[in-house]
Scaffold this motif. Structure first.
Motif, mmCIF file in Angstrom:
data_model
loop_
_atom_site.group_PDB
_atom_site.id
_atom_site.type_symbol
_atom_site.label_atom_id
_atom_site.label_comp_id
_atom_site.label_asym_id
_atom_site.label_seq_id
_atom_site.Cartn_x
_atom_site.Cartn_y
_atom_site.Cartn_z
ATOM 1 N N UNK A 179 4.255 -6.114 -2.934
ATOM 2 C CA UNK A 179 3.963 -5.083 -3.934
ATOM 3 C C UNK A 179 4.601 -3.727 -3.608
ATOM 4 N N UNK A 180 4.773 -2.869 -4.644
ATOM 5 C CA UNK A 180 5.431 -1.672 -4.468
ATOM 6 C C UNK A 180 4.433 -0.847 -3.549
ATOM 7 N N UNK A 181 4.807 0.133 -2.982
ATOM 8 C CA UNK A 181 4.368 1.187 -2.025
ATOM 9 C C UNK A 181 3.545 1.911 -2.561
ATOM 10 N N UNK A 182 3.249 1.817 -3.889
ATOM 11 C CA UNK A 182 2.351 3.054 -4.772
ATOM 12 C C UNK A 182 1.517 2.144 -5.480
ATOM 13 N N UNK A 183 0.863 2.891 -6.496
ATOM 14 C CA UNK A 183 -0.300 2.140 -7.382
ATOM 15 C C UNK A 183 -1.562 1.766 -6.668
ATOM 16 N N UNK A 184 -2.355 1.432 -7.566
ATOM 17 C CA UNK A 184 -3.739 0.979 -7.285
ATOM 18 C C UNK A 184 -4.371 -0.319 -6.882
ATOM 19 N N UNK A 185 -3.534 -1.249 -7.098
ATOM 20 C CA UNK A 185 -3.893 -2.496 -7.000
ATOM 21 C C UNK A 185 -3.283 -3.156 -5.910
ATOM 22 N N UNK A 186 -4.272 -3.850 -4.947
ATOM 23 C CA UNK A 186 -3.827 -4.853 -3.832
ATOM 24 C C UNK A 186 -4.320 -6.205 -4.335
ATOM 25 N N UNK A 187 -3.504 -6.968 -4.729
ATOM 26 C CA UNK A 187 -4.103 -8.436 -5.063
ATOM 27 C C UNK A 187 -3.600 -9.397 -4.046
ATOM 28 N N UNK A 188 -4.593 -10.121 -3.719
ATOM 29 C CA UNK A 188 -4.435 -11.375 -2.519
ATOM 30 C C UNK A 188 -4.248 -12.810 -3.286
ATOM 31 N N UNK A 189 -3.357 -13.470 -2.742
ATOM 32 C CA UNK A 189 -3.213 -14.707 -2.937
ATOM 33 C C UNK A 189 -4.024 -15.767 -2.360
ATOM 34 N N UNK A 190 -3.623 -16.982 -2.063
ATOM 35 C CA UNK A 190 -4.558 -18.058 -1.626
ATOM 36 C C UNK A 190 -4.480 -18.128 0.160
ATOM 37 N N UNK A 191 -3.241 -17.575 0.822
ATOM 38 C CA UNK A 191 -3.019 -17.397 2.153
ATOM 39 C C UNK A 191 -2.900 -18.731 2.939
ATOM 40 N N UNK A 192 -2.579 -18.764 4.225
ATOM 41 C CA UNK A 192 -2.241 -19.751 5.023
ATOM 42 C C UNK A 192 -3.652 -19.950 5.864
ATOM 43 N N UNK A 193 -4.118 -20.929 5.940
ATOM 44 C CA UNK A 193 -5.296 -21.023 6.968
ATOM 45 C C UNK A 193 -4.648 -21.704 8.325
ATOM 46 N N UNK A 194 -4.617 -20.568 9.253
ATOM 47 C CA UNK A 194 -3.942 -20.998 10.904
ATOM 48 C C UNK A 194 -4.987 -21.385 11.508
ATOM 49 N N UNK A 195 -5.063 -22.285 12.103
ATOM 50 C CA UNK A 195 -6.187 -22.861 13.140
ATOM 51 C C UNK A 195 -5.238 -22.895 14.570
ATOM 52 N N UNK A 196 -5.733 -22.203 15.596
ATOM 53 C CA UNK A 196 -5.265 -22.101 16.822
ATOM 54 C C UNK A 196 -6.196 -23.128 17.706
ATOM 55 N N UNK A 197 -5.283 -23.952 18.467
ATOM 56 C CA UNK A 197 -6.272 -25.150 19.109
ATOM 57 C C UNK A 197 -5.735 -25.078 20.654
#
Lengths: 112, 110
Positions: B91-109
């Protein structure tokens, strides 16, 4: 500093009831937002504010109202709760631009 | 804001480096790359952000390719407490929205 404080932590509502989720921050942040997170899903933006008196809609605003009368508080209102609003709600705040956002611990809402 | 693509899940052995990729091929010149993570049931936590230079802080390193079309978040010595969903946001470093996607689920074993 308390950071971002959300109340209540848990809530059960009946369909059609109204309630307000509270969010307060003590960091003098201009930006605040509300998100919802359904099981196994990512966060979706409901409403956000870039300063006192200024609010705008996010990705999923329907069924929710907000206002920002002070810098510290950003309440989220459900006027007539529906089962589809069962979710975990997170409030966030940041200095201008969301360079580093701080999140509350969430409110777990169940609508029956 | 540019769209990001992340693998849905990854595994990492405890003590090894965790390298989490993010593709953002449509990124614009004024858009930053941000990384957040969400440990189970908690609110998301900011990790790091950058524009075009590599960045490092006490939590992680961020490597952005020269064409800025992809980036990698590196946790140098992953621990069990690093198990979380990691979100890459552009995103640009201004403006009011912070939108999240689905992400990566990291499992540390172990």
């Amino acid at each position: 500093n308390a950071g971002v404080t959300q109340t209540p932590k848990f809530q059960v509502l009946k369909t059609g009831q109204s309630m307000t989720l509270q969010c307060a921050q003590d960091m003098n942040h201009e930006y605040m937002s509300w998100y919802r997170q359904d099981p196994g899903m990512g966060l979706r933006l409901i409403h956000y504010s870039v300063g006192a008196g200024i609010t705008d809609q996010g990705e999923v605003p329907n069924g929710y109202n907000v206002s920002r009368s002070t810098t510290e508080d950003f309440p989220l209102r459900l006027l007539s709760a529906a089962p589809s609003q069962t979710s975990v709600y997170f409030c966030a705040s940041s200095y201008r631009g969301w360079t580093e956002a701080f999140f509350g611990q969430g409110t777990r809402l169940t609508v029956v | 804001d540019a769209k990001t693509t992340q693998p849905p899940s990854m595994d990492c052995a405890e003590g090894r480096a965790a390298n989490l990729p993010c593709n953002h091929s449509t990124i614009s010149g004024n858009e930053y790359v941000y990384w957040y993570r969400q440990i189970h049931s908690q609110g998301p936590q900011y990790i790091i952000h950058g524009l075009k230079n590599n960045e490092t802080n006490e939590m992680a390193s961020l490597i952005i390719t020269e064409d800025r079309k992809s980036s990698t978040l590196i946790l140098p010595h992953a621990t069990l407490r690093d198990t979380a969903v990691y979100y890459c946001i552009v995103r640009v470093n201004q403006g009011g929205k912070l939108i999240f996607g689905q992400g990566t689920e990291l499992s540390v074993k172990p």
